[in-house]
Design a protein around this motif. Structure first.
Motif, PDB file in Angstrom:
ATOM      1  N   GLY A  97      39.248  46.538  45.185  1.00  0.00           N
ATOM      2  CA  GLY A  97      39.515  46.282  43.782  1.00  0.00           C
ATOM      3  C   GLY A  97      38.779  45.057  43.265  1.00  0.00           C
ATOM      4  N   GLU A  98      39.090  44.704  42.045  1.00  0.00           N
ATOM      5  CA  GLU A  98      38.453  43.563  41.380  1.00  0.00           C
ATOM      6  C   GLU A  98      39.495  42.506  41.054  1.00  0.00           C
ATOM      7  OE1 GLU A  98      35.201  43.027  40.723  1.00  0.00           O
ATOM      8  OE2 GLU A  98      34.822  44.876  41.864  1.00  0.00           O
ATOM      9  N   PRO A  99      39.221  41.235  41.394  1.00  0.00           N
ATOM     10  CA  PRO A  99      40.174  40.168  41.068  1.00  0.00           C
ATOM     11  C   PRO A  99      40.253  39.930  39.562  1.00  0.00           C
ATOM     12  CG  PRO A  99      38.192  39.269  42.091  1.00  0.00           C
ATOM     13  CD  PRO A  99      38.060  40.759  42.108  1.00  0.00           C
ATOM     14  N   VAL A 100      41.451  39.654  39.065  1.00  0.00           N
ATOM     15  CA  VAL A 100      41.679  39.339  37.652  1.00  0.00           C
ATOM     16  C   VAL A 100      41.766  37.824  37.521  1.00  0.00           C
ATOM     17  CG1 VAL A 100      43.286  39.586  35.726  1.00  0.00           C
ATOM     18  CG2 VAL A 100      42.887  41.516  37.274  1.00  0.00           C
ATOM     19  N   GLN A 101      40.920  37.254  36.684  1.00  0.00           N
ATOM     20  CA  GLN A 101      40.853  35.810  36.452  1.00  0.00           C
ATOM     21  C   GLN A 101      40.655  35.030  37.760  1.00  0.00           C
ATOM     22  OE1 GLN A 101      44.425  34.789  34.284  1.00  0.00           O
ATOM     23  NE2 GLN A 101      43.726  35.784  32.413  1.00  0.00           N
ATOM     24  N   PRO A 102      39.581  35.330  38.515  1.00  0.00           N
ATOM     25  CA  PRO A 102      39.359  34.604  39.768  1.00  0.00           C
ATOM     26  C   PRO A 102      38.994  33.146  39.520  1.00  0.00           C
ATOM     27  CG  PRO A 102      37.479  35.994  39.280  1.00  0.00           C
ATOM     28  CD  PRO A 102      38.525  36.285  38.230  1.00  0.00           C
ATOM     29  N   LYS A 103      39.375  32.290  40.486  1.00  0.00           N
ATOM     30  CA  LYS A 103      38.985  30.880  40.420  1.00  0.00           C
ATOM     31  C   LYS A 103      38.697  30.383  41.833  1.00  0.00           C
ATOM     32  CE  LYS A 103      43.761  29.359  40.439  1.00  0.00           C
ATOM     33  NZ  LYS A 103      44.847  28.766  39.737  1.00  0.00           N
ATOM     34  N   THR A 108      34.497  28.606  50.227  1.00  0.00           N
ATOM     35  CA  THR A 108      34.640  29.869  50.961  1.00  0.00           C
ATOM     36  C   THR A 108      35.901  30.641  50.604  1.00  0.00           C
ATOM     37  OG1 THR A 108      35.762  28.801  52.818  1.00  0.00           O
ATOM     38  CG2 THR A 108      33.346  28.967  52.929  1.00  0.00           C
ATOM     39  N   GLU A 109      36.641  30.201  49.591  1.00  0.00           N
ATOM     40  CA  GLU A 109      37.883  30.891  49.224  1.00  0.00           C
ATOM     41  C   GLU A 109      38.087  30.842  47.722  1.00  0.00           C
ATOM     42  OE1 GLU A 109      42.696  30.609  49.977  1.00  0.00           O
ATOM     43  OE2 GLU A 109      41.368  29.591  51.360  1.00  0.00           O
ATOM     44  N   SER A 110      38.624  31.938  47.190  1.00  0.00           N
ATOM     45  CA  SER A 110      39.012  31.960  45.776  1.00  0.00           C
ATOM     46  C   SER A 110      40.385  32.605  45.665  1.00  0.00           C
ATOM     47  CB  SER A 110      37.976  32.712  44.930  1.00  0.00           C
ATOM     48  OG  SER A 110      37.824  34.031  45.362  1.00  0.00           O
ATOM     49  N   SER A 111      40.978  32.442  44.511  1.00  0.00           N
ATOM     50  CA  SER A 111      42.271  33.065  44.245  1.00  0.00           C
ATOM     51  C   SER A 111      42.176  33.796  42.905  1.00  0.00           C
ATOM     52  CB  SER A 111      43.386  32.009  44.211  1.00  0.00           C
ATOM     53  OG  SER A 111      43.209  31.143  43.116  1.00  0.00           O
ATOM     54  N   ALA A 112      43.162  34.618  42.624  1.00  0.00           N
ATOM     55  CA  ALA A 112      43.181  35.359  41.369  1.00  0.00           C
ATOM     56  C   ALA A 112      44.630  35.666  41.014  1.00  0.00           C
ATOM     57  CB  ALA A 112      42.380  36.655  41.480  1.00  0.00           C
TER      58      ALA A 112
END
Length: 119
Positions: A97-103, A108-112
Protein backbone atom coordinates in the motif's frame (compact mmCIF):
# COMPACT_ATOMS: atom_id res chain seq x y z
CA UNK A 1 -12.46 -0.46 23.17
CA UNK A 2 -9.19 -0.46 25.09
CA UNK A 3 -6.16 -1.92 23.34
CA UNK A 4 -3.47 -3.42 25.55
CA UNK A 5 -0.87 -5.35 23.58
CA UNK A 6 2.45 -6.67 24.86
CA UNK A 7 4.99 -7.48 22.17
CA UNK A 8 8.43 -9.03 22.22
CA UNK A 9 10.20 -7.93 19.06
CA UNK A 10 13.41 -8.62 17.22
CA UNK A 11 14.75 -6.32 14.56
CA UNK A 12 17.13 -7.76 12.02
CA UNK A 13 19.31 -5.12 10.38
CA UNK A 14 19.35 -5.95 6.68
CA UNK A 15 21.63 -3.18 5.46
CA UNK A 16 25.21 -4.42 5.72
CA UNK A 17 27.04 -1.47 4.19
CA UNK A 18 29.95 -0.52 6.38
CA UNK A 19 29.54 -3.57 8.61
CA UNK A 20 32.16 -6.21 9.29
CA UNK A 21 31.65 -9.64 7.74
CA UNK A 22 32.75 -11.24 11.05
CA UNK A 23 30.31 -13.25 13.10
CA UNK A 24 27.81 -10.80 14.70
CA UNK A 25 28.62 -10.00 18.31
CA UNK A 26 26.36 -9.22 21.23
CA UNK A 27 27.05 -5.65 22.39
CA UNK A 28 24.93 -5.65 25.49
CA UNK A 29 22.16 -7.44 27.29
CA UNK A 30 20.01 -4.73 28.84
CA UNK A 31 17.75 -7.09 30.84
CA UNK A 32 18.08 -10.74 31.72
CA UNK A 33 15.08 -11.96 33.70
CA UNK A 34 11.33 -12.20 33.26
CA UNK A 35 10.77 -9.75 36.14
CA UNK A 36 13.10 -7.22 34.48
CA UNK A 37 11.09 -7.53 31.24
CA UNK A 38 7.83 -7.07 33.16
CA UNK A 39 9.28 -3.90 34.73
CA UNK A 40 10.52 -2.75 31.32
CA UNK A 41 6.95 -2.98 29.96
CA UNK A 42 5.99 -0.27 32.50
CA UNK A 43 8.68 2.19 31.35
CA UNK A 44 7.23 5.05 29.23
CA UNK A 45 8.48 5.44 25.65
CA UNK A 46 8.18 8.49 23.39
CA UNK A 47 4.75 8.48 21.83
CA UNK A 48 1.33 8.12 23.36
CA UNK A 49 0.41 4.97 25.28
CA UNK A 50 3.73 3.16 24.62
CA UNK A 51 5.96 1.42 27.16
CA UNK A 52 9.06 -0.78 26.98
CA UNK A 53 12.66 -0.77 25.86
CA UNK A 54 15.63 -2.83 24.77
CA UNK A 55 16.37 -6.36 25.91
CA UNK A 56 19.51 -7.15 23.90
CA UNK A 57 21.65 -5.38 21.26
CA UNK A 58 24.00 -6.99 18.71
CA UNK A 59 25.81 -6.14 15.48
CA UNK A 60 22.98 -7.25 13.17
CA UNK A 61 20.00 -7.54 15.49
CA UNK A 62 18.30 -6.14 18.53
CA UNK A 63 15.42 -7.37 20.64
CA UNK A 64 13.07 -5.46 22.86
CA UNK A 65 9.73 -5.46 24.59
CA UNK A 66 6.89 -3.07 23.78
CA UNK A 67 3.44 -2.54 25.25
CA UNK A 68 0.88 -0.36 23.52
CA UNK A 69 -2.41 0.68 25.05
CA UNK A 70 -3.68 2.38 21.88
CA UNK A 71 -3.07 1.97 18.14
CA UNK A 72 0.23 3.36 16.91
CA UNK A 73 1.32 5.02 13.69
CA UNK A 74 2.55 3.18 10.61
CA UNK A 75 6.28 2.35 10.72
CA UNK A 76 8.30 2.05 7.51
CA UNK A 77 11.88 0.72 7.80
CA UNK A 78 14.42 0.90 4.98
CA UNK A 79 17.19 -1.29 6.40
CA UNK A 80 15.60 -3.64 8.90
CA UNK A 81 12.71 -6.01 9.47
CA UNK A 82 10.68 -6.58 12.62
CA UNK A 83 9.48 -9.92 13.90
CA UNK A 84 6.60 -9.58 16.35
CA UNK A 85 5.58 -12.10 18.99
CA UNK A 86 2.27 -11.04 20.51
CA UNK A 87 2.08 -12.35 24.07
CA UNK A 88 -1.26 -10.78 25.00
CA UNK A 89 -3.94 -8.77 23.23
CA UNK A 90 -4.00 -8.59 19.45
CA UNK A 91 -2.44 -6.63 16.62
CA UNK A 92 -3.03 -5.92 12.94
CA UNK A 93 0.02 -6.09 10.67
CA UNK A 94 -0.39 -4.54 7.21
CA UNK A 95 2.06 -4.71 4.31
CA UNK A 96 2.16 -2.94 0.97
CA UNK A 97 0.00 0.00 0.00
CA UNK A 98 0.82 3.69 0.13
CA UNK A 99 1.53 5.63 3.34
CA UNK A 100 -0.83 8.53 4.12
CA UNK A 101 0.99 11.71 5.20
CA UNK A 102 4.44 10.09 5.57
CA UNK A 103 7.14 11.84 7.59
CA UNK A 104 10.83 11.04 8.11
CA UNK A 105 11.75 9.81 11.59
CA UNK A 106 15.40 9.14 10.70
CA UNK A 107 17.40 8.60 7.48
CA UNK A 108 16.27 4.94 7.46
CA UNK A 109 12.76 5.12 8.95
CA UNK A 110 9.53 6.99 8.34
CA UNK A 111 6.08 6.95 9.86
CA UNK A 112 2.62 7.69 8.52
CA UNK A 113 -0.91 8.22 9.82
CA UNK A 114 -2.25 5.20 7.92
CA UNK A 115 -1.83 3.00 4.83
CA UNK A 116 -4.12 2.98 1.78
CA UNK A 117 -4.38 -0.16 -0.34
CA UNK A 118 -2.34 -2.44 1.92
CA UNK A 119 -2.99 -6.10 2.66
Amino acid sequence: MRLNVAILFCGFLLGSAGRSSDTPRLHSAMVASRSEIQNLLKAPLPGPHMYGGGIVDGDHFRAGALRREAPGEVEIHRDDSDIFYIISGSATIMTGGEPVQPKAVSPTESSAKSIQGGV
